[in-house]
Design an enzyme around this catalytic site. Structure first.
Site, PDB file in Angstrom:
ATOM      1  N   ARG A 231      17.101  -4.580  32.838  1.00 49.42           N
ATOM      2  CA  ARG A 231      16.253  -5.668  33.322  1.00 49.42           C
ATOM      3  C   ARG A 231      16.903  -6.560  34.375  1.00 49.42           C
ATOM      4  O   ARG A 231      16.238  -6.994  35.305  1.00 49.42           O
ATOM      5  CB  ARG A 231      15.797  -6.529  32.142  1.00 49.42           C
ATOM      6  CG  ARG A 231      14.396  -6.172  31.711  1.00 49.42           C
ATOM      7  CD  ARG A 231      13.901  -7.087  30.653  1.00 49.42           C
ATOM      8  NE  ARG A 231      14.898  -7.256  29.590  1.00 49.42           N
ATOM      9  CZ  ARG A 231      14.652  -7.841  28.441  1.00 49.42           C
ATOM     10  NH1 ARG A 231      13.449  -8.309  28.182  1.00 49.42           N
ATOM     11  NH2 ARG A 231      15.580  -7.959  27.524  1.00 49.42           N
TER      12      ARG A 231
ATOM     13  N   LYS B 256      19.716   6.581  17.816  1.00 49.15           N
ATOM     14  CA  LYS B 256      19.329   6.084  16.507  1.00 49.15           C
ATOM     15  C   LYS B 256      19.083   4.575  16.615  1.00 49.15           C
ATOM     16  O   LYS B 256      19.644   3.962  17.519  1.00 49.15           O
ATOM     17  CB  LYS B 256      20.404   6.407  15.483  1.00 49.15           C
ATOM     18  CG  LYS B 256      21.551   5.384  15.402  1.00 49.15           C
ATOM     19  CD  LYS B 256      22.420   5.658  14.203  1.00 49.15           C
ATOM     20  CE  LYS B 256      23.168   4.427  13.794  1.00 49.15           C
ATOM     21  NZ  LYS B 256      24.154   4.596  12.756  1.00 49.15           N
TER      22      LYS B 256
ATOM     23  N   HIS C  61      25.643  11.234  16.781  1.00 53.53           N
ATOM     24  CA  HIS C  61      26.951  11.531  17.396  1.00 53.53           C
ATOM     25  C   HIS C  61      27.909  12.208  16.421  1.00 53.53           C
ATOM     26  O   HIS C  61      28.891  12.801  16.846  1.00 53.53           O
ATOM     27  CB  HIS C  61      27.560  10.286  18.040  1.00 53.53           C
ATOM     28  CG  HIS C  61      27.962   9.229  17.083  1.00 53.53           C
ATOM     29  ND1 HIS C  61      27.096   8.282  16.629  1.00 53.53           N
ATOM     30  CD2 HIS C  61      29.144   8.983  16.490  1.00 53.53           C
ATOM     31  CE1 HIS C  61      27.728   7.490  15.790  1.00 53.53           C
ATOM     32  NE2 HIS C  61      28.977   7.892  15.681  1.00 53.53           N
TER      33      HIS C  61
ATOM     34  N   LYS D  89      31.112  15.825  17.057  1.00 50.27           N
ATOM     35  CA  LYS D  89      32.545  15.816  16.775  1.00 50.27           C
ATOM     36  C   LYS D  89      33.101  17.239  16.757  1.00 50.27           C
ATOM     37  O   LYS D  89      32.475  18.158  16.249  1.00 50.27           O
ATOM     38  CB  LYS D  89      32.817  15.117  15.435  1.00 50.27           C
ATOM     39  CG  LYS D  89      32.552  13.614  15.521  1.00 50.27           C
ATOM     40  CD  LYS D  89      32.837  12.933  14.216  1.00 50.27           C
ATOM     41  CE  LYS D  89      32.528  11.453  14.292  1.00 50.27           C
ATOM     42  NZ  LYS D  89      33.508  10.697  15.077  1.00 50.27           N
TER      43      LYS D  89
ATOM     44  N   GLU E 288      33.977   2.828   6.238  1.00 50.73           N
ATOM     45  CA  GLU E 288      34.287   2.021   7.422  1.00 50.73           C
ATOM     46  C   GLU E 288      35.030   0.763   6.982  1.00 50.73           C
ATOM     47  O   GLU E 288      34.800   0.270   5.871  1.00 50.73           O
ATOM     48  CB  GLU E 288      32.997   1.595   8.130  1.00 50.73           C
ATOM     49  CG  GLU E 288      32.153   2.750   8.629  1.00 50.73           C
ATOM     50  CD  GLU E 288      30.866   2.257   9.278  1.00 50.73           C
ATOM     51  OE1 GLU E 288      30.741   2.392  10.500  1.00 50.73           O
ATOM     52  OE2 GLU E 288      29.997   1.714   8.569  1.00 50.73           O
TER      53      GLU E 288
ATOM     54  N   ASP F 155      20.843   3.307   7.698  1.00 48.66           N
ATOM     55  CA  ASP F 155      21.745   3.283   8.844  1.00 48.66           C
ATOM     56  C   ASP F 155      22.713   4.471   8.851  1.00 48.66           C
ATOM     57  O   ASP F 155      23.151   4.908   9.912  1.00 48.66           O
ATOM     58  CB  ASP F 155      22.534   1.957   8.829  1.00 48.66           C
ATOM     59  CG  ASP F 155      23.265   1.699  10.138  1.00 48.66           C
ATOM     60  OD1 ASP F 155      22.610   1.778  11.193  1.00 48.66           O
ATOM     61  OD2 ASP F 155      24.484   1.432  10.103  1.00 48.66           O
TER      62      ASP F 155
ATOM     63  N   HIS G 114      23.466  10.400   9.514  1.00 45.70           N
ATOM     64  CA  HIS G 114      24.791  11.023   9.615  1.00 45.70           C
ATOM     65  C   HIS G 114      25.166  11.844   8.372  1.00 45.70           C
ATOM     66  O   HIS G 114      25.574  12.994   8.481  1.00 45.70           O
ATOM     67  CB  HIS G 114      25.863   9.964   9.855  1.00 45.70           C
ATOM     68  CG  HIS G 114      25.585   9.067  11.020  1.00 45.70           C
ATOM     69  ND1 HIS G 114      25.173   9.554  12.237  1.00 45.70           N
ATOM     70  CD2 HIS G 114      25.645   7.730  11.170  1.00 45.70           C
ATOM     71  CE1 HIS G 114      25.006   8.544  13.081  1.00 45.70           C
ATOM     72  NE2 HIS G 114      25.283   7.430  12.455  1.00 45.70           N
TER      73      HIS G 114
ATOM     74  N   LYS H 232      30.671  -0.159   4.163  1.00 44.15           N
ATOM     75  CA  LYS H 232      31.358  -1.012   5.146  1.00 44.15           C
ATOM     76  C   LYS H 232      32.395  -1.861   4.434  1.00 44.15           C
ATOM     77  O   LYS H 232      32.297  -2.089   3.230  1.00 44.15           O
ATOM     78  CB  LYS H 232      30.338  -1.928   5.832  1.00 44.15           C
ATOM     79  CG  LYS H 232      29.361  -1.162   6.703  1.00 44.15           C
ATOM     80  CD  LYS H 232      28.661  -2.085   7.678  1.00 44.15           C
ATOM     81  CE  LYS H 232      27.784  -1.302   8.621  1.00 44.15           C
ATOM     82  NZ  LYS H 232      28.532  -0.401   9.520  1.00 44.15           N
TER      83      LYS H 232
HETATM   84  P1  NAD Z   1      22.102  -3.826  23.915  1.00 36.11           P
HETATM   85  O1  NAD Z   1      21.219  -4.921  23.429  1.00 36.11           O
HETATM   86  O2  NAD Z   1      23.553  -4.121  24.124  1.00 36.11           O
HETATM   87  O3  NAD Z   1      21.553  -3.310  25.312  1.00 36.11           O
HETATM   88  C1  NAD Z   1      20.206  -3.097  25.556  1.00 36.11           C
HETATM   89  C2  NAD Z   1      19.995  -2.670  26.998  1.00 36.11           C
HETATM   90  O4  NAD Z   1      18.607  -2.484  27.189  1.00 36.11           O
HETATM   91  C3  NAD Z   1      20.452  -3.671  28.032  1.00 36.11           C
HETATM   92  O5  NAD Z   1      20.945  -2.961  29.144  1.00 36.11           O
HETATM   93  C4  NAD Z   1      19.149  -4.376  28.426  1.00 36.11           C
HETATM   94  O6  NAD Z   1      19.161  -4.886  29.737  1.00 36.11           O
HETATM   95  C5  NAD Z   1      18.183  -3.235  28.313  1.00 36.11           C
HETATM   96  N1  NAD Z   1      16.812  -3.680  28.084  1.00 36.11           N
HETATM   97  C6  NAD Z   1      16.347  -4.461  27.066  1.00 36.11           C
HETATM   98  N2  NAD Z   1      15.016  -4.655  27.222  1.00 36.11           N
HETATM   99  C7  NAD Z   1      14.649  -3.979  28.319  1.00 36.11           C
HETATM  100  C8  NAD Z   1      13.414  -3.795  29.007  1.00 36.11           C
HETATM  101  N3  NAD Z   1      12.273  -4.362  28.570  1.00 36.11           N
HETATM  102  N4  NAD Z   1      13.414  -3.031  30.107  1.00 36.11           N
HETATM  103  C9  NAD Z   1      14.555  -2.467  30.558  1.00 36.11           C
HETATM  104  N5  NAD Z   1      15.741  -2.597  29.971  1.00 36.11           N
HETATM  105  C10 NAD Z   1      15.790  -3.353  28.871  1.00 36.11           C
HETATM  106  O7  NAD Z   1      21.881  -2.601  22.945  1.00 36.11           O
HETATM  107  P2  NAD Z   1      22.868  -1.352  22.675  1.00 36.11           P
HETATM  108  O8  NAD Z   1      23.815  -1.738  21.598  1.00 36.11           O
HETATM  109  O9  NAD Z   1      23.425  -0.873  23.959  1.00 36.11           O
HETATM  110  O10 NAD Z   1      21.880  -0.296  22.032  1.00 36.11           O
HETATM  111  C11 NAD Z   1      20.959   0.484  22.776  1.00 36.11           C
HETATM  112  C12 NAD Z   1      20.286   1.473  21.848  1.00 36.11           C
HETATM  113  O11 NAD Z   1      21.266   2.329  21.299  1.00 36.11           O
HETATM  114  C13 NAD Z   1      19.597   0.820  20.650  1.00 36.11           C
HETATM  115  O12 NAD Z   1      18.460   1.598  20.316  1.00 36.11           O
HETATM  116  C14 NAD Z   1      20.632   0.944  19.548  1.00 36.11           C
HETATM  117  O13 NAD Z   1      20.021   0.979  18.276  1.00 36.11           O
HETATM  118  C15 NAD Z   1      21.257   2.265  19.874  1.00 36.11           C
HETATM  119  N6  NAD Z   1      22.622   2.421  19.389  1.00 36.11           N
HETATM  120  C16 NAD Z   1      23.622   1.596  19.786  1.00 36.11           C
HETATM  121  C17 NAD Z   1      24.905   1.799  19.324  1.00 36.11           C
HETATM  122  C18 NAD Z   1      26.043   0.929  19.772  1.00 36.11           C
HETATM  123  O14 NAD Z   1      27.172   1.246  19.387  1.00 36.11           O
HETATM  124  N7  NAD Z   1      25.831  -0.112  20.539  1.00 36.11           N
HETATM  125  C19 NAD Z   1      25.175   2.840  18.442  1.00 36.11           C
HETATM  126  C20 NAD Z   1      24.141   3.684  18.049  1.00 36.11           C
HETATM  127  C21 NAD Z   1      22.877   3.464  18.541  1.00 36.11           C
END
Ligand code: NAD
Length: 477
Positions: free
Chosen positions: A46, A143, A173, A177, A211, A230, A235, A326
């Site tokens: 965004r 996920k 993920h 592995k 964890e 979760d 997993h 956890k």
């Molecule tokens: P985050 O909140 O850090 O990032 C979200 C991203 O989406 C940002 O770049 C934001 O700008 C963008 N965004 C939000 N609303 C938007 C919109 N309306 N239009 C365009 N872009 C938009 O989240 P994250 O931790 O990076 O997680 C992203 C996805 O991955 C989620 O579904 C989360 O459940 C999944 N996930 C994350 C992790 C992790 O380790 N962070 C692990 C497993 C799964």
């Protein structure tokens, strides 16, 4: 081996996952020479920013999370040249034409949905409306894939409105592995294991994912989810499937996933006495779950231990014990295949209970070993000892290259069009169909999780789950 040329768009390209895993992973593949000359990565999120700002953000992310010693300035600069940025609101109209203009013909188009699942529908629809996705495009989704069966079905239907199943890559993920794939190589590439891989020779199987981290900054999300949704539904069940599935006739995405699906469908319902929920409580090592989650009345579980059964010929009466939690005493994930005792020993005075145990470690040090019984070397007579036989063979194979981490491998599989290590829609639904009644049972009974201290091995009831069967959990270390 380089993959085919691609344009990879990361929606959520400024988010935590992109910065921690996806972008540093792509840089490591670049260093390994796997990214073709003209491949490009386009961040989309965004915030308004220029390519230069995005490259600076990625430079910092690689410095923080790169995890490789090989990087050097000029290579990072060359990698950053491949990066572009488009400001897009998934639910709005701005930015889509610019993205359409950037995409090239004749290269693979992949779209990583690294955003919350509520945006998947909007993204899929707009990719089609603006003619950006075609029949050969791939989408990668993260996920959580739903929070119950109904929501997973809805999500599958949303994606199916615009993409065929062969275009959808649902990431787990754990499947990326190295050791998980080695498990399949060991099971199906040797004559030694498969004849023993059944209820005649295997006493039980344990899967532990422990964890040390708590819910950290994810408290408000996690509090609505809990360990069952979760960790177990995805997993742990994926690991269970790979251990328990019948040999697929060929190593091919749908054949492997057909076999995994059969395992999930054969899982028996879990009775309340076969499952223990836990929640971490404050100790000298840290605050309680309720403090971390900022919810003083939370009944969400941060730990689950359970005993389950697969109702088929191969696994009749072989218990599978699963646990995950956890804030436990160590970060340690392991699958242990515990073979049966010898019925009779010929060695006089040997009272030890020798067991072959195949241990598949996923973290911290990925590897596999087989515990075997041998004679203690030396003149002390026929004394037996148990020793681990290393089955990772990193030295023998001259594995001087660092094994790619799970995300790197999986992203390259997306470009190659290989879905073997991704979950199919029906698998995810079947997994929810099994977990839903467990969670609904807890909700209906207002189940209160058992407390365990931060830094422990979980609640005592979880230990009892095995003790009453005359078995014990492997040590978490
Ligand atoms: P985050 O909140 O850090 O990032 C979200 C991203 O989406 C940002 O770049 C934001 O700008 C963008 N965004 C939000 N609303 C938007 C919109 N309306 N239009 C365009 N872009 C938009 O989240 P994250 O931790 O990076 O997680 C992203 C996805 O991955 C989620 O579904 C989360 O459940 C999944 N996930 C994350 C992790 C992790 O380790 N962070 C692990 C497993 C799964």
């Amino acid at each position: 081996i380089p993959v085919e040329c691609f344009d990879l768009v990361i929606f959520g390209g400024t988010g935590d996952l992109a910065r921690r895993k996806i972008l540093p992973g792509l840089f490591r593949r670049f260093l390994a020479g796997q990214m073709p000359e003209n491949a490009r990565v386009i961040g989309a999120a965004r915030s308004e920013m220029e390519d230069a700002d995005y490259r600076q953000m990625v430079r910092e992310a690689v410095a923080e999370f790169g995890g490789t010693e090989k990087e050097n300035g000029s290579q990072l600069d060359a990698f950053l040249e491949r990066l572009h940025y488009v400001a897009i609101d998934a639910t709005g109209d701005g930015g889509w034409d610019k993205l359409a203009g950037l995409m090239r013909d004749g290269v693979i188009r992949a779209f990583y949905f690294s955003v919350g699942p509520s945006l998947f529908g909007a993204l899929a629809e707009r990719l089609h409306q603006h003619g950006i996705a075609d029949a050969a495009s791939r989408i990668v989704v993260e996920k959580p894939f739903g929070h119950d069966l109904a929501s997973a079905q809805e999500l599958n239907a949303t994606l199916a409105a615009h993409f065929d199943e062969h275009q959808i890559y649902r990431i787990d993920h754990y499947l990326g592995k190295e050791t998980v794939q080695n498990l399949m190589a060991v099971r199906f590439g040797n004559v030694l294991f498969e004849p023993l891989w059944n209820s005649h020779y295997i006493d039980h199987i344990q899967i532990t994912v422990a964890e040390t981290v708590g819910v950290g900054g994810r408290g408000s999300y996690y509090d609505k989810s809990g360990a069952m949704r979760d960790m177990v539904q995805n997993h742990l069940m994926q690991l269970l499937c790979l251990i328990a599935m019948e040999p697929p006739s060929i190593y091919d995405a749908d054949t492997v996933r057909d076999e995994k699906l059969k395992v999930i469908r054969a899982l028996q319902p879990v009775e309340p006495h076969q499952i223990v929920r836990g929640q971490y409580d404050a100790s000298s090592e840290g605050p309680s779950y309720r403090e971390d989650a900022e919810n003083p009345r939370s009944f969400t579980e941060s730990f689950v231990a359970m005993k389950c059964h697969i109702a088929n010929w191969r696994w009749a009466k072989v218990p599978f014990y699963l646990r995950t939690g956890k804030r436990m005493k160590a970060r340690s994930s392991e699958i242990a295949v515990v073979f049966k005792d010898l019925g009779h020993t010929i060695f006089e005075g040997d009272t030890a209970r020798h067991r072959n145990i195949l241990s598949i470690r996923l973290q911290p040090n990925e590897g596999m070993d087989l515990q075997v019984t041998i004679k203690e070397p030396g003149p002390g007579g026929m004394r037996l000892v148990d020793v681990p036989l290393d089955m990772t063979f990193a030295d023998a194979l001259g594995a001087d290259q660092e094994a790619p981490d799970a995300y790197e491998r999986l992203i390259m599989d997306v470009i190659r069009g290989n879905q073997t290590l991704f979950m199919r829609g029906d698998e995810v639904e079947a997994a929810w169909a099994w977990t839903d009644p467990i969670i609904k049972g807890w909700e209906a009974r207002n189940d209160v999780p058992k407390l365990y201290e931060v830094g422990s091995a979980g609640p005592d009831d979880a230990l009892m789950l095995m003790h009453r069967d005359g078995r014990r959990w492997r040590e978490i270390k």
